[in-house]
Each structure stands twice: as structure tokens, then as C-alpha cells.
Design a protein around this motif. Structure first.
Motif, PDB file in Angstrom:
ATOM      1  N   ILE A 162      35.435  45.785  42.322  1.00  7.74           N
ATOM      2  CA  ILE A 162      35.581  44.126  42.378  1.00  7.74           C
ATOM      3  C   ILE A 162      36.919  44.010  43.863  1.00  7.74           C
ATOM      4  CG2 ILE A 162      35.468  44.006  39.659  1.00  7.74           C
ATOM      5  CD1 ILE A 162      38.867  43.931  39.609  1.00  7.74           C
ATOM      6  N   LYS A 163      37.152  44.066  44.533  1.00  8.69           N
ATOM      7  CA  LYS A 163      38.445  44.296  45.457  1.00  8.69           C
ATOM      8  C   LYS A 163      37.143  43.086  46.652  1.00  8.69           C
ATOM      9  CE  LYS A 163      40.851  46.102  49.759  1.00  8.69           C
ATOM     10  NZ  LYS A 163      40.462  46.622  50.569  1.00  8.69           N
ATOM     11  N   ARG A 164      36.476  43.086  46.171  1.00  9.40           N
ATOM     12  CA  ARG A 164      35.745  42.333  47.445  1.00  9.40           C
ATOM     13  C   ARG A 164      35.618  41.184  46.433  1.00  9.40           C
ATOM     14  NH1 ARG A 164      31.794  44.919  50.061  1.00  9.40           N
ATOM     15  NH2 ARG A 164      32.974  45.233  51.497  1.00  9.40           N
ATOM     16  N   LYS A 165      35.460  40.962  45.148  1.00 12.54           N
ATOM     17  CA  LYS A 165      35.788  39.410  44.719  1.00 12.54           C
ATOM     18  C   LYS A 165      36.951  38.886  44.411  1.00 12.54           C
ATOM     19  CE  LYS A 165      31.777  40.276  41.129  1.00 12.54           C
ATOM     20  NZ  LYS A 165      31.300  40.991  39.857  1.00 12.54           N
ATOM     21  N   LEU A 166      37.973  39.419  44.023  1.00 14.98           N
ATOM     22  CA  LEU A 166      39.168  39.636  44.558  1.00 14.98           C
ATOM     23  C   LEU A 166      39.902  38.612  45.819  1.00 14.98           C
ATOM     24  CD1 LEU A 166      41.108  42.600  42.226  1.00 14.98           C
ATOM     25  CD2 LEU A 166      40.195  40.258  42.026  1.00 14.98           C
ATOM     26  N   GLU A 167      39.030  38.889  46.607  1.00 16.95           N
ATOM     27  CA  GLU A 167      39.729  38.300  47.844  1.00 16.95           C
ATOM     28  C   GLU A 167      39.148  37.783  47.684  1.00 16.95           C
ATOM     29  OE1 GLU A 167      38.134  41.649  50.557  1.00 16.95           O
ATOM     30  OE2 GLU A 167      39.310  42.120  50.142  1.00 16.95           O
ATOM     31  N   LYS A 168      37.170  36.957  47.051  1.00 18.97           N
ATOM     32  CA  LYS A 168      36.950  36.022  47.585  1.00 18.97           C
ATOM     33  C   LYS A 168      37.800  35.328  46.559  1.00 18.97           C
ATOM     34  CE  LYS A 168      32.435  37.012  49.053  1.00 18.97           C
ATOM     35  NZ  LYS A 168      30.766  37.501  48.947  1.00 18.97           N
ATOM     36  N   ILE A 169      37.514  35.451  45.177  1.00 22.51           N
ATOM     37  CA  ILE A 169      38.269  34.266  44.582  1.00 22.51           C
ATOM     38  C   ILE A 169      39.713  33.927  45.298  1.00 22.51           C
ATOM     39  CG2 ILE A 169      39.602  33.929  42.444  1.00 22.51           C
ATOM     40  CD1 ILE A 169      37.731  35.981  41.592  1.00 22.51           C
ATOM     41  N   SER A 170      40.862  35.172  45.937  1.00 20.50           N
ATOM     42  CA  SER A 170      42.170  34.116  46.386  1.00 20.50           C
ATOM     43  C   SER A 170      41.477  33.569  47.592  1.00 20.50           C
ATOM     44  CB  SER A 170      43.085  35.337  46.799  1.00 20.50           C
ATOM     45  OG  SER A 170      42.219  35.979  48.252  1.00 20.50           O
ATOM     46  N   LYS A 171      40.342  33.746  48.518  1.00 18.88           N
ATOM     47  CA  LYS A 171      40.263  32.571  49.938  1.00 18.88           C
ATOM     48  C   LYS A 171      39.252  31.373  48.801  1.00 18.88           C
ATOM     49  CE  LYS A 171      38.929  36.070  52.651  1.00 18.88           C
ATOM     50  NZ  LYS A 171      38.218  37.068  53.539  1.00 18.88           N
ATOM     51  N   GLY A 172      39.015  30.712  47.627  1.00 19.79           N
ATOM     52  CA  GLY A 172      38.813  29.925  47.208  1.00 19.79           C
ATOM     53  C   GLY A 172      37.288  30.072  47.481  1.00 19.79           C
ATOM     54  N   GLU A 173      36.872  31.258  47.450  1.00 16.74           N
ATOM     55  CA  GLU A 173      35.195  31.339  47.107  1.00 16.74           C
ATOM     56  C   GLU A 173      34.921  31.837  45.799  1.00 16.74           C
ATOM     57  OE1 GLU A 173      34.375  33.953  50.209  1.00 16.74           O
ATOM     58  OE2 GLU A 173      35.511  33.312  51.842  1.00 16.74           O
ATOM     59  N   VAL A 174      34.248  30.575  45.513  1.00 14.46           N
ATOM     60  CA  VAL A 174      33.732  31.201  43.679  1.00 14.46           C
ATOM     61  C   VAL A 174      33.593  29.358  43.021  1.00 14.46           C
ATOM     62  CG1 VAL A 174      36.751  31.059  42.713  1.00 14.46           C
ATOM     63  CG2 VAL A 174      34.872  32.433  41.696  1.00 14.46           C
ATOM     64  N   ASP A 175      32.902  30.064  42.199  1.00 10.42           N
ATOM     65  CA  ASP A 175      32.269  28.745  41.709  1.00 10.42           C
ATOM     66  C   ASP A 175      33.234  28.682  40.004  1.00 10.42           C
ATOM     67  OD1 ASP A 175      31.249  27.637  43.169  1.00 10.42           O
ATOM     68  OD2 ASP A 175      29.090  28.652  43.027  1.00 10.42           O
ATOM     69  N   ALA A 176      33.983  28.372  39.075  1.00 15.04           N
ATOM     70  CA  ALA A 176      34.285  28.138  38.120  1.00 15.04           C
ATOM     71  C   ALA A 176      33.720  26.863  37.517  1.00 15.04           C
ATOM     72  CB  ALA A 176      36.036  28.337  38.051  1.00 15.04           C
ATOM     73  N   ALA A 177      33.791  26.859  36.374  1.00 17.80           N
ATOM     74  CA  ALA A 177      33.271  25.323  35.516  1.00 17.80           C
ATOM     75  C   ALA A 177      34.810  24.803  35.522  1.00 17.80           C
ATOM     76  CB  ALA A 177      32.748  26.187  34.306  1.00 17.80           C
ATOM     77  N   TYR A 178      36.127  24.563  36.293  1.00 23.26           N
ATOM     78  CA  TYR A 178      36.794  24.743  35.764  1.00 23.26           C
ATOM     79  C   TYR A 178      37.916  23.882  37.124  1.00 23.26           C
ATOM     80  CZ  TYR A 178      38.530  28.646  35.408  1.00 23.26           C
ATOM     81  OH  TYR A 178      37.952  30.507  35.007  1.00 23.26           O
ATOM     82  N   ARG A 179      39.295  22.874  37.656  1.00 23.69           N
ATOM     83  CA  ARG A 179      39.097  22.802  38.417  1.00 23.69           C
ATOM     84  C   ARG A 179      40.348  24.443  38.998  1.00 23.69           C
ATOM     85  NH1 ARG A 179      42.355  17.304  37.942  1.00 23.69           N
ATOM     86  NH2 ARG A 179      43.515  18.578  39.569  1.00 23.69           N
ATOM     87  N   MET A 180      40.639  24.647  39.689  1.00 25.65           N
ATOM     88  CA  MET A 180      41.683  25.243  40.161  1.00 25.65           C
ATOM     89  C   MET A 180      42.355  25.339  41.714  1.00 25.65           C
ATOM     90  SD  MET A 180      39.106  29.214  39.878  1.00 25.65           S
ATOM     91  CE  MET A 180      40.587  30.074  39.073  1.00 25.65           C
ATOM     92  N   LYS A 181      43.152  26.415  41.892  1.00 29.17           N
ATOM     93  CA  LYS A 181      43.471  25.528  43.016  1.00 29.17           C
ATOM     94  C   LYS A 181      43.974  26.994  43.746  1.00 29.17           C
ATOM     95  CE  LYS A 181      48.477  23.484  44.812  1.00 29.17           C
ATOM     96  NZ  LYS A 181      48.172  22.989  44.990  1.00 29.17           N
ATOM     97  N   PHE A 182      43.527  27.195  44.751  1.00 28.04           N
ATOM     98  CA  PHE A 182      43.444  27.916  45.869  1.00 28.04           C
ATOM     99  C   PHE A 182      44.849  28.634  46.744  1.00 28.04           C
ATOM    100  CE2 PHE A 182      39.284  27.327  44.545  1.00 28.04           C
ATOM    101  CZ  PHE A 182      38.881  28.350  43.295  1.00 28.04           C
ATOM    102  N   ARG A 183      44.758  29.746  47.461  1.00 30.65           N
ATOM    103  CA  ARG A 183      46.247  30.023  48.027  1.00 30.65           C
ATOM    104  C   ARG A 183      45.777  29.220  49.576  1.00 30.65           C
ATOM    105  NH1 ARG A 183      47.401  35.744  48.412  1.00 30.65           N
ATOM    106  NH2 ARG A 183      45.298  35.668  50.077  1.00 30.65           N
ATOM    107  N   LYS A 184      46.663  28.529  50.086  1.00 29.72           N
ATOM    108  CA  LYS A 184      45.731  28.136  51.683  1.00 29.72           C
ATOM    109  C   LYS A 184      46.281  29.077  52.884  1.00 29.72           C
ATOM    110  CE  LYS A 184      47.337  23.803  50.278  1.00 29.72           C
ATOM    111  NZ  LYS A 184      47.733  22.034  49.702  1.00 29.72           N
TER     112      LYS A 184
END
Length: 184
Positions: A162-184
């Protein structure tokens, strides 16, 4: 008001949260917003660090995790300044996920039973023992106020997968059904 959920990679998710008192400004509204945010995201729990507040507060509604017709066996509570006093029973595996880490889940081993002391939204102190799914949801949210994410319990192989998926989430590269706030 529905608040954005802080995504994996946000530093607040890795901090040990601070106790609060009855004078915490805007607490009643904050709790109402947390319930609304959790329900909007179809979650069963939400901790204050997940909305950017490093305070020892979480809400739990484990009813939806129970079988149809047995939702009443769930727990719907506000936990303030919680402290797990005791863990008991066999360790059990269960697949967990997290609103801060969308689209990732994994088998997590946790004690079957916990005894926890906390204050409710009126700062009345409680001590109670929870078992099964209720204990699991509470432990997951409790970990958030301790700066621990469920993925830290995963086996090394699963973490590599899941390492690559985690990296994408931390960069905001994820589709969630709710609002999210990502690291800048």
C-alpha cells in the motif's frame, strides 16, 4: 457543519492529543459538527485530530457495524479525555479502514475487550468495559488521539503493497466521497 477530514500525511494525525476542560471554546458546536461530518462520510467513528484538532475527543457510532436488526447493540457516545485502563480477552483480527486513509483497509489485531475511562459531553466521568465490535471501534478512535494510525498495525508485506497508495493520498491524489484536507 460538515468539516474536511484531514488526510494521511497531515502532521496532526501523528501527534498525541491534549486533554481539554469544560471551558474549551465552541465544544458543543464542535461535537455536533463531528457527528455531522462522520455521518456524511459514512463513518462509525471520528476523532478530533482527523478534523485538525489535537485534542482528546472522539465520537463513536458502532451501530452500523452490527448485523441488520442488531444495530441497537452498537455504541453511540462522545469520548473526552479517554484513557484505556485495561485490555482483556483474546486478540482478534478484523478488517479496518479509516476516513483519513480512503480506499485502504487491512487486517488489524486488537484485544477483544477493553475497559476505558472517559468524560462525556457534559464532563461526567464514566468507566465501562466494551467488547467485540464496540471495543474495536473505540480502540481505533482512541489510537487517533494517541497519534497512531491503523496502518501501523499492518504486516510489513501489506505495508509494502500500500506504500504507493499512501503516497498518493498524502499528495491529494485520491477520490473520496467527502471533503478532505491534504498536506501542502
Amino acid at each position: 457543519m460538515i468539516l474536511p477530514i484531514y488526510a494521511y500525511g497531515q502532521p496532526v494525525l501523528k501527534k498525541v492529543a491534549q486533554d481539554i476542560g469544560p471551558d474549551y471554546e465552541g465544544l458543543e458546536q464542535l461535537i455536533a459538527d463531528m457527528w455531522e461530518t462522520m455521518e456524511h462520510a459514512n463513518g462509525v467513528g471520528l476523532a478530533a485530530p482527523q478534523i485538525g484538532r489535537s485534542i482528546r475527543l472522539f465520537v463513536v457510532d458502532s451501530g452500523p457495524m452490527h448485523e441488520e436488526g442488531e444495530e441497537h447493540l452498537g455504541v453511540r457516545k462522545v469520548f473526552i479525555n479517554a484513557e484505556i485502563l485495561e485490555e482483556a480477552g483474546d486478540d482478534c483480527f478484523y478488517t479496518e479502514g479509516c476516513l483519513s486513509i480512503p480506499d485502504i483497509n487491512g487486517e488489524v489485531e486488537r484485544p477483544e475487550e477493553i475497559t476505558i475511562r472517559w468524560q462525556d459531553e457534559n464532563f461526567v466521568e464514566h468507566t465501562e468495559t466494551f467488547k467485540g465490535l464496540n471495543a474495536r471501534v473505540i480502540q481505533h478512535e482512541y489510537d487517533h488521539i494517541e497519534g497512531i494510525l491503523f496502518i501501523e498495525y499492518l504486516k510489513p508485506l501489506k505495508m509494502r503493497l500500500i506504500k504507493r497508495k499512501l503516497e498518493k493520498i498524502s499528495k491529494g491524489e485520491v477520490d473520496a466521497a467527502y471533503r478532505m484536507k491534504f498536506r501542502k
